[in-house]
Design a protein around this motif. Structure first.
Motif, PDB file in Angstrom:
ATOM      1  N   LYS A 159       0.844  -1.198   0.000  1.00 19.22           N
ATOM      2  CA  LYS A 159       0.000   0.000   0.000  1.00 19.22           C
ATOM      3  C   LYS A 159       0.886   1.257   0.000  1.00 19.22           C
ATOM      4  O   LYS A 159       1.871   1.336   0.737  1.00 19.22           O
ATOM      5  CB  LYS A 159      -0.920   0.020   1.224  1.00 19.22           C
TER       6      LYS A 159
ATOM      7  N   ASP B  87      -3.131   4.796  -1.294  1.00 17.09           N
ATOM      8  CA  ASP B  87      -4.089   4.032  -0.493  1.00 17.09           C
ATOM      9  C   ASP B  87      -4.418   4.678   0.845  1.00 17.09           C
ATOM     10  O   ASP B  87      -5.481   4.402   1.413  1.00 17.09           O
ATOM     11  CB  ASP B  87      -3.532   2.626  -0.235  1.00 17.09           C
TER      12      ASP B  87
ATOM     13  N   HIS C  45      -9.404  11.266  -5.247  1.00 15.00           N
ATOM     14  CA  HIS C  45      -8.621  10.076  -5.585  1.00 15.00           C
ATOM     15  C   HIS C  45      -9.068   8.880  -4.751  1.00 15.00           C
ATOM     16  O   HIS C  45      -9.253   7.773  -5.263  1.00 15.00           O
ATOM     17  CB  HIS C  45      -7.128  10.357  -5.360  1.00 15.00           C
ATOM     18  N   PHE C  46      -9.264   9.116  -3.449  1.00 21.99           N
ATOM     19  CA  PHE C  46      -9.688   8.020  -2.571  1.00 21.99           C
ATOM     20  C   PHE C  46     -11.078   7.509  -2.939  1.00 21.99           C
ATOM     21  O   PHE C  46     -11.358   6.317  -2.826  1.00 21.99           O
ATOM     22  CB  PHE C  46      -9.678   8.474  -1.106  1.00 21.99           C
TER      23      PHE C  46
ATOM     24  N   ASP D  19     -12.255   7.159  -5.731  1.00 16.97           N
ATOM     25  CA  ASP D  19     -12.131   6.286  -6.898  1.00 16.97           C
ATOM     26  C   ASP D  19     -11.463   4.952  -6.569  1.00 16.97           C
ATOM     27  O   ASP D  19     -11.434   4.056  -7.404  1.00 16.97           O
ATOM     28  CB  ASP D  19     -11.323   6.980  -8.008  1.00 16.97           C
ATOM     29  N   ASN D  20     -10.922   4.843  -5.359  1.00 18.20           N
ATOM     30  CA  ASN D  20     -10.229   3.625  -4.954  1.00 18.20           C
ATOM     31  C   ASN D  20     -11.203   2.572  -4.447  1.00 18.20           C
ATOM     32  O   ASN D  20     -12.331   2.881  -4.050  1.00 18.20           O
ATOM     33  CB  ASN D  20      -9.217   3.917  -3.837  1.00 18.20           C
ATOM     34  N   GLU D  21     -10.746   1.332  -4.411  1.00 17.48           N
ATOM     35  CA  GLU D  21     -11.545   0.268  -3.805  1.00 17.48           C
ATOM     36  C   GLU D  21     -11.592   0.430  -2.288  1.00 17.48           C
ATOM     37  O   GLU D  21     -12.596   0.155  -1.650  1.00 17.48           O
ATOM     38  CB  GLU D  21     -10.945  -1.093  -4.161  1.00 17.48           C
ATOM     39  N   GLU D  22     -10.491   0.883  -1.701  1.00 14.85           N
ATOM     40  CA  GLU D  22     -10.413   1.078  -0.249  1.00 14.85           C
ATOM     41  C   GLU D  22      -9.339   2.114   0.032  1.00 14.85           C
ATOM     42  O   GLU D  22      -8.323   2.176  -0.651  1.00 14.85           O
ATOM     43  CB  GLU D  22     -10.063  -0.233   0.461  1.00 14.85           C
ATOM     44  N   ALA D  23      -9.571   2.941   1.043  1.00 14.65           N
ATOM     45  CA  ALA D  23      -8.591   3.944   1.434  1.00 14.65           C
ATOM     46  C   ALA D  23      -8.749   4.230   2.923  1.00 14.65           C
ATOM     47  O   ALA D  23      -9.732   3.828   3.548  1.00 14.65           O
ATOM     48  CB  ALA D  23      -8.762   5.218   0.614  1.00 14.65           C
TER      49      ALA D  23
ATOM     50  N   GLU E 247       0.318   5.840  -9.367  1.00 13.86           N
ATOM     51  CA  GLU E 247      -0.971   5.468  -9.949  1.00 13.86           C
ATOM     52  C   GLU E 247      -2.072   5.401  -8.900  1.00 13.86           C
ATOM     53  O   GLU E 247      -3.209   5.791  -9.133  1.00 13.86           O
ATOM     54  CB  GLU E 247      -0.850   4.114 -10.647  1.00 13.86           C
ATOM     55  N   LYS E 248      -1.699   4.923  -7.703  1.00 15.90           N
ATOM     56  CA  LYS E 248      -2.706   4.760  -6.656  1.00 15.90           C
ATOM     57  C   LYS E 248      -2.105   5.087  -5.291  1.00 15.90           C
ATOM     58  O   LYS E 248      -1.046   4.577  -4.944  1.00 15.90           O
ATOM     59  CB  LYS E 248      -3.245   3.329  -6.645  1.00 15.90           C
TER      60      LYS E 248
END
Length: 264
Positions: free
Chosen positions: A8, A87, A130-131, A133-137, A84-85
């Motif tokens: 992460k 977390d 951004h968060f 758009d995430n699966e989990e943050a 890119e991501k």
């Protein structure tokens, strides 16, 4: 227990020393990638080299003055372009000043609100799309037990931490349907260089020395709860109990704890 931190990318503000530094190390030890922000790029780069040498861990360092809004915007934009991501975000940077209201230097008050409150809110707001758009943050905001119980000489500092608590609780409710964990960390005194500015004559440190929390223990507890539904981390436990009693019986507690309240 499953390691939720591995691989992460986690931003830590104020990562050059104290709790922030130890959080970065614990993230790296658990296979995560600390993205460290601070004014002192030399200290961050030294930590990078040590992490790579001792842990074979990847990390990133960014220089930023969090009391400068344009620098915050620029650094966060750069991070989002490079990675890119992301977390997680741990808003750890903060400062303090202990003084009676009549003796407060106004530039110190403004600087404290800029760092403790406005920078935290701005960084969170910039990262939130951004968060989402995430699966989990996970967003973790370092507040203080001072945000729950104000004492003499902490009017400005406690006000900043009240603000952090209020902001974090509202944010949690606003995004409760999303897969974003929101945690507040409320700490008593921690053995860090925070007190060089907050308590330059050392009076408070001397009075509470036996109660001071170890920054490594605090950092380990925070990292342990990353990517879990932990609402608050309160340390030490007895101080959190005291805050609950204070809210129920404020006048009584102020009389009983007058000596403790006046230790600054």
């Amino acid at each position: 227990m499953q390691n939720k931190v591995a691989n992460k990318n986690i931003i830590i503000t104020g990562a050059s020393s104290g709790i922030g530094e130890r959080i970065a190390w614990h993230i790296a030890e658990n296979g995560g990638v600390p993205i460290m922000l601070a004014r002192s790029i030399d200290k961050l780069e030294k930590q990078q080299k040590l992490m790579e040498k001792e842990l074979n861990a990847k990390s990133f360092a960014y220089k930023v003055n969090l009391q400068n809004s344009s620098e915050i915007d620029s650094v966060i934009e750069g991070i989002l372009l490079k990675h890119e991501k992301i977390d997680g975000l741990i808003n750890n940077a903060g400062t303090g000043m202990f003084a009676y209201v009549n003796d407060m230097a106004w530039p110190d008050v403004e600087g404290m609100f800029q760092l403790n409150v406005l920078a935290l809110m701005r960084t969170t707001k910039l990262m939130l799309p951004h968060f989402l758009d995430n699966e989990e943050a996970h967003i973790i905001n370092i507040a203080s037990q001072a945000g729950k119980i104000s004492t003499p000489k902490t009017a400005a500092y406690a006000a900043t931490k009240h603000a952090v608590l209020g902001f974090t609780n509202a944010l949690r409710l606003e995004i409760k349907q999303e897969k974003i964990h929101v945690t507040t960390v409320n700490l008593g005194p921690v053995r860090t260089n925070f007190f060089k500015e907050a308590d330059p004559n050392g009076t408070y440190q001397k009075n509470v020395d036996r109660y001071m929390l170890d920054p490594d223990m605090v950092a380990a507890k925070i990292v342990q709860h990353l990517f879990t539904n932990k609402r608050e981390i309160n340390l030490p436990y007895w101080m959190e109990l005291g805050s609950k009693l204070y809210h129920l019986f404020p006048q009584l507690m102020e009389r009983l704890l007058k000596k403790q309240f006046d230790q600054k």
